[in-house]
Design an enzyme around this catalytic site. Structure first.
Site, PDB file in Angstrom:
ATOM      1  N   GLN A 137      56.867  10.435  25.740  1.00  0.00           N
ATOM      2  CA  GLN A 137      57.667  11.657  25.876  1.00  0.00           C
ATOM      3  C   GLN A 137      56.969  12.830  25.190  1.00  0.00           C
ATOM      4  O   GLN A 137      56.734  12.785  23.988  1.00  0.00           O
ATOM      5  CB  GLN A 137      59.029  11.413  25.212  1.00  0.00           C
ATOM      6  CG  GLN A 137      59.984  12.583  25.265  1.00  0.00           C
ATOM      7  CD  GLN A 137      61.293  12.252  24.562  1.00  0.00           C
ATOM      8  OE1 GLN A 137      61.279  11.586  23.528  1.00  0.00           O
ATOM      9  NE2 GLN A 137      62.408  12.694  25.119  1.00  0.00           N
ATOM     10  N   GLY A 138      56.657  13.863  25.957  1.00  0.00           N
ATOM     11  CA  GLY A 138      56.035  15.053  25.388  1.00  0.00           C
ATOM     12  C   GLY A 138      57.049  16.165  25.201  1.00  0.00           C
ATOM     13  O   GLY A 138      57.144  17.089  26.000  1.00  0.00           O
ATOM     14  N   TYR A 139      57.842  16.038  24.141  1.00  0.00           N
ATOM     15  CA  TYR A 139      58.885  17.036  23.884  1.00  0.00           C
ATOM     16  C   TYR A 139      58.588  17.827  22.609  1.00  0.00           C
ATOM     17  O   TYR A 139      58.292  18.994  22.641  1.00  0.00           O
ATOM     18  CB  TYR A 139      60.249  16.349  23.759  1.00  0.00           C
ATOM     19  CG  TYR A 139      61.009  16.152  25.056  1.00  0.00           C
ATOM     20  CD1 TYR A 139      60.347  15.903  26.249  1.00  0.00           C
ATOM     21  CD2 TYR A 139      62.400  16.211  25.080  1.00  0.00           C
ATOM     22  CE1 TYR A 139      61.054  15.717  27.444  1.00  0.00           C
ATOM     23  CE2 TYR A 139      63.116  16.030  26.262  1.00  0.00           C
ATOM     24  CZ  TYR A 139      62.438  15.783  27.434  1.00  0.00           C
ATOM     25  OH  TYR A 139      63.138  15.604  28.593  1.00  0.00           O
ATOM     26  N   SER A 140      58.720  17.141  21.459  1.00  0.00           N
ATOM     27  CA  SER A 140      58.639  17.837  20.172  1.00  0.00           C
ATOM     28  C   SER A 140      57.271  18.454  19.949  1.00  0.00           C
ATOM     29  O   SER A 140      56.252  17.922  20.392  1.00  0.00           O
ATOM     30  CB  SER A 140      58.912  16.862  19.027  1.00  0.00           C
ATOM     31  OG  SER A 140      60.228  16.422  19.079  1.00  0.00           O
ATOM     32  N   SER A 172      56.130   9.059  20.656  1.00  0.00           N
ATOM     33  CA  SER A 172      56.304   7.624  20.393  1.00  0.00           C
ATOM     34  C   SER A 172      55.408   6.828  21.335  1.00  0.00           C
ATOM     35  O   SER A 172      55.459   7.019  22.541  1.00  0.00           O
ATOM     36  CB  SER A 172      57.745   7.192  20.636  1.00  0.00           C
ATOM     37  OG  SER A 172      58.620   8.051  19.985  1.00  0.00           O
ATOM     38  N   GLU A 254      68.496   9.324  26.814  1.00  0.00           N
ATOM     39  CA  GLU A 254      67.937   8.830  25.557  1.00  0.00           C
ATOM     40  C   GLU A 254      69.041   8.520  24.554  1.00  0.00           C
ATOM     41  O   GLU A 254      69.066   7.460  23.938  1.00  0.00           O
ATOM     42  CB  GLU A 254      66.984   9.875  24.948  1.00  0.00           C
ATOM     43  CG  GLU A 254      66.449   9.424  23.580  1.00  0.00           C
ATOM     44  CD  GLU A 254      65.465  10.413  22.957  1.00  0.00           C
ATOM     45  OE1 GLU A 254      65.395  11.560  23.421  1.00  0.00           O
ATOM     46  OE2 GLU A 254      64.776  10.015  22.015  1.00  0.00           O
ATOM     47  N   SER A 386      68.846  14.924  15.415  1.00  0.00           N
ATOM     48  CA  SER A 386      69.172  14.516  14.048  1.00  0.00           C
ATOM     49  C   SER A 386      70.686  14.458  13.851  1.00  0.00           C
ATOM     50  O   SER A 386      71.452  14.986  14.660  1.00  0.00           O
ATOM     51  CB  SER A 386      68.573  15.515  13.056  1.00  0.00           C
ATOM     52  OG  SER A 386      69.231  16.757  13.198  1.00  0.00           O
ATOM     53  N   GLU A 388      72.412  16.087  11.859  1.00  0.00           N
ATOM     54  CA  GLU A 388      72.934  17.461  11.745  1.00  0.00           C
ATOM     55  C   GLU A 388      73.159  18.061  13.135  1.00  0.00           C
ATOM     56  O   GLU A 388      74.179  18.719  13.375  1.00  0.00           O
ATOM     57  CB  GLU A 388      71.959  18.325  10.933  1.00  0.00           C
ATOM     58  CG  GLU A 388      71.954  18.021   9.438  1.00  0.00           C
ATOM     59  CD  GLU A 388      71.330  16.675   9.094  1.00  0.00           C
ATOM     60  OE1 GLU A 388      70.497  16.160   9.881  1.00  0.00           O
ATOM     61  OE2 GLU A 388      71.683  16.111   8.036  1.00  0.00           O
TER      62      GLU A 388
END
Lengths: 405, 356
Positions: A137-140, A172, A254, A386, A388
């Protein structure tokens, strides 16, 4: 007197399928794999599969039962949800684990089925269904974590292809992946509307992967660098600028896989903490766990776990009874993370120094695994949104609380 | 929300509608200010009985509707939302004792009168300030019961007492040998110390665990009332945060408060699962009702405490005034947290039941 035939016609229509599944599993599942985990879903690197594992994966892949509810024309099993449940029960009964898994199955496949063109589905879904390909996954990005839409990786329009430059992080399994689904910026003047969803081949020139060493000593996450990577426009999913919508949909897949009942058995399995505590810390004169404070914290944890298990069950029953999705589903990720982390902390505390073993002599394998698991488990409340961010979602979407002006 | 039958859905919706229309918190405030000795409005209790609530556990052959504990819980939850003063919970606990241990004659004598609302019943177990089912000095000689029970809910109006003694559980009816001493308490509901001096008593049969089983059912019913109370306290607080402006912003827009609310919402969902799980465990006759009851009462105690205390804090100064409802929720919650064993008691028991 009813004949046997009468009984058959009155029986549950799923009985026939159950028998078929049972027979097929008996004929194809190598008994040596009983109780062995699916190596495709592990966050660590792929170990070399044994011939048994290869055979089992091929059998399930050919049958389409690794992704039982996906359509047959793309290599899925074409089963109803009820049949898939029966299949799951029969696999569990045989001690078999589904050998097909990973992000392709949990996240990318369902999104592709929804948004991909026919050509894209025919190209990308069957290899996932057969367990032949790993996706990442190329997100963050370093500057776009919880505030994901701030991403900067840029895809420049070059006519029939895009030229991609930028950096992703927390990829990941990036070092083991064949392909990457990524969200990239195609328009710098807009925020959410300037994002596009593309598929990148990890073997393409210009793709570089650097594993990140974690506090647990493991390196399941990577930094991924793109330098002038050519991505053909046929590998764009949806329209240009539509990537945020598609990307968010994928995140829903996800989150449901991170918080769903699937992990419940792992959560509640293992030695009960009370028993572990007596073993490592001894008993008092009344036969109780020696340390009264620890004993009560174990009980709090145990009660929390049971309430969570009851909540998972309640949400499933409510969903089935057409009351609509339960509000309870929004709390699952945070509670699941809390329980996972508390269990690891208590296990550590119960074992004392013996619970901090890193490697080698003097420690049992499960003690070292617990140390590593305790540390890796700190990621659970960070990844996939997260705690939060989950609380923000609850406050705003469910409680109707407001944005700061 | 548990998956309900059509009948249960109807019961819940009717209860909710009645509670919202006929018994808002202002009605309780009025009863409290009037200082009604029974602690509830007798006319209102009559109406509740007419709606079938007093007989919700009682089989049809004894004049009830026989719908079980989940149904009782649904009604108590709705009552808890508006702090409705009613002897329903105490009467239901006493009903459990008769259902579990009563002879045919005892059932025939008492259950129809309870179902009709004619008899208010209660359970008198504790002899001190804390729930301690094993600490019983009350004894019975020649059918005459002697001892003192502390803090008996609805003790001012009950006509039938289910009383624990050294050798079992007894029915005591009427006022012969019974002295009631009212205890004025923070929640302004009825609690009384009851002294029995050679009061005629009728023994309930049932296994040696009868008292435990009754206490478990009472604890779960209490937890159901707490669920409603906590849900309402939370909803009122959430609404308040959307209207109160400070620093030029609605309180509802402050992330620090949003996360506290999200945390409470999360805990409330777990509380609901634990309470409904326990009610269902009783209805389905599961063998681990004891564990389910302790789980429900412990979690209910922690969560109701959290939400009712936060209700006052998040309302600020207005929450400290008698004029505001926050105090009513706080005081009633503290009472329910204490009754039938607080969270600490039930965690300790849960540990014992699990061999820790």
């Amino acid at each position: 007197m009813a004949t046997l035939a009468d009984r058959d016609t009155r029986s549950d229509p799923l009985d026939a399928f159950r028998q078929e599944a049972r027979d097929w599993i008996a004929a194809n599942f190598p008994p040596a794999l009983k109780g062995v985990d699916n190596t495709m879903s592990a966050v660590e690197g792929p170990s070399d599969p044994s011939p048994d594992e290869e055979a089992w994966r091929k059998a399930m892949g050919d049958k389409g039962w690794g992704v039982p509810t996906w359509p047959k024309q793309y290599g899925g099993g074409g089963l109803s949800r009820a049949e898939a449940r029966v299949l799951g029960e029969e696999l569990a009964r045989a001690g078999a684990t589904n050998p097909i898994g990973g992000m392709g199955v949990m996240m990318f496949g369902p999104t592709m089925l929804e948004y991909g063109t026919e050509e894209q589905k025919l190209e990308h879904i069957p290899p996932i269904a057969r367990g032949e390909i790993r996706w990442c996954q190329g997100y963050s990005e370093p500057g776009a974590g919880s505030d994901l839409a701030s991403l900067q990786t840029f895809a420049e329009d070059k006519g029939d292809h895009y030229l991609v430059n930028g950096q992703k992080t927390w990829t990941s399994g990036g070092q083991w992946a064949d392909k990457c689904f990524a969200i990239v910026r195609t328009d710098k003047t807009k925020k959410h509307e300037g994002i596009t969803f593309v598929l990148i081949d990890m073997k393409d020139p210009g793709v570089e992967v650097k594993p990140i060493r974690l506090i647990s000593g493991q390196s399941p996450f990577c930094e991924t660098f793109f330098t002038d990577v050519k991505v053909p426009k046929s590998d764009r999913v949806g329209a240009e600028g539509e990537g945020w919508t598609i990307g968010k949909r994928l995140l829903q897949h996800e989150r449901s896989s991170l918080s769903g009942g699937g992990s419940a058995s792992r959560l509640f399995g293992g030695v009960p903490l009370g028993k572990l505590a007596k073993e490592y810390r001894g008993e008092d004169a009344a036969g109780r766990v020696g340390d009264a404070d620890l004993r009560m914290r174990i009980v709090r944890h145990e009660m929390d776990s049971r309430a969570f298990a009851l909540t998972l069950r309640r949400a499933a029953l409510e969903a089935k009874s057409n009351q609509g999705p339960s509000a309870a589903t929004s709390i699952m990720k945070n509670v699941g993370a809390r329980i996972t982390q508390e269990r690891a902390e208590l296990t550590l505390e119960i074992r004392g120094m013996q619970g901090l073993g890193w490697e080698g002599e003097g420690f049992a394998e499960d003690e070292i695994a617990a140390t590593r698991g305790w540390l890796f488990g700190k990621a659970v409340s960070i990844y996939g949104g997260s705690s939060e961010i989950q609380n923000n979602v609850i406050a705003k979407r469910i409680l109707g609380m407001l944005d700061h002006q | 929300m548990a998956v309900l039958t059509e009948e249960q859905t109807m019961l819940r919706d009717l209860a909710r509608e009645w509670v919202d229309n006929e018994a808002p918190v202002t009605a309780w405030r009025k009863t409290r200010n009037a200082g009604v000795p029974a602690g509830y409005d007798a006319e209102v209790w009559k109406t509740q009985a007419e709606m079938g609530w007093a007989g919700v556990l009682i089989p049809e052959e004894h004049g009830g509707v026989g719908m079980g504990y989940l149904s009782l819980g649904l009604v108590l939850e709705q009552m808890g939302r508006n702090l409705v003063a009613s002897p329903l919970a105490a009467t239901a606990a006493a009903t459990s004792a008769i259902l579990l241990g009563g002879s045919d004659a005892q059932k025939a004598e008492w259950l129809p009168r309870i179902a009709s609302g004619e008899v208010v019943a209660t359970v008198a177990f504790d002899e001190g300030p804390n729930f301690a089912p094993g600490r019983v000095a009350t004894s019975v000689t020649d059918g005459k019961l002697t001892g003192t029970k502390a803090f008996v809910a609805e003790g001012d109006s009950a006509q039938l007492f289910i009383v624990s003694a050294t050798d079992g559980v007894y029915l005591v009816s009427g006022d012969t040998g019974v002295t009631r001493s009212t205890r004025a308490m923070a929640d302004a509901r009825s609690h009384a110390a009851i002294t029995f001096a050679a009061a005629p008593a009728d023994k309930l049969a049932g296994d040696p665990d009868l008292a435990t089983k009754v206490a478990d059912r009472a604890a779960v019913a209490t937890a159901a009332e707490m669920l409603g109370l906590a849900e309402a306290a939370f909803a009122i607080t959430n609404d308040y945060l959307k209207t109160r402006v400070q620093f030029g912003q609605l309180l509802s827009s402050f992330q620090a408060l949003q996360h506290r609310m999200a945390k409470m919402f999360t805990e409330l969902e777990l509380m609901r699962s634990a309470v409904e799980g326990a009610l269902e465990a009783i209805d389905s006759g599961r063998s681990d009702v004891d564990q389910a009851a302790s789980l429900a009462k412990a979690i209910a105690g922690d969560v109701a405490k959290l939400v009712s205390r936060e209700m006052v804090q998040l309302h600020g100064g207005i929450g400290m005034t008698d004029e505001h409802d926050a105090g009513l929720f706080l005081k009633r919650s503290a009472m329910l947290e204490t009754m039938w064993g607080n969270a600490a008691y039930h965690r300790e028991r849960f540990a014992r039941l699990n061999g820790y």
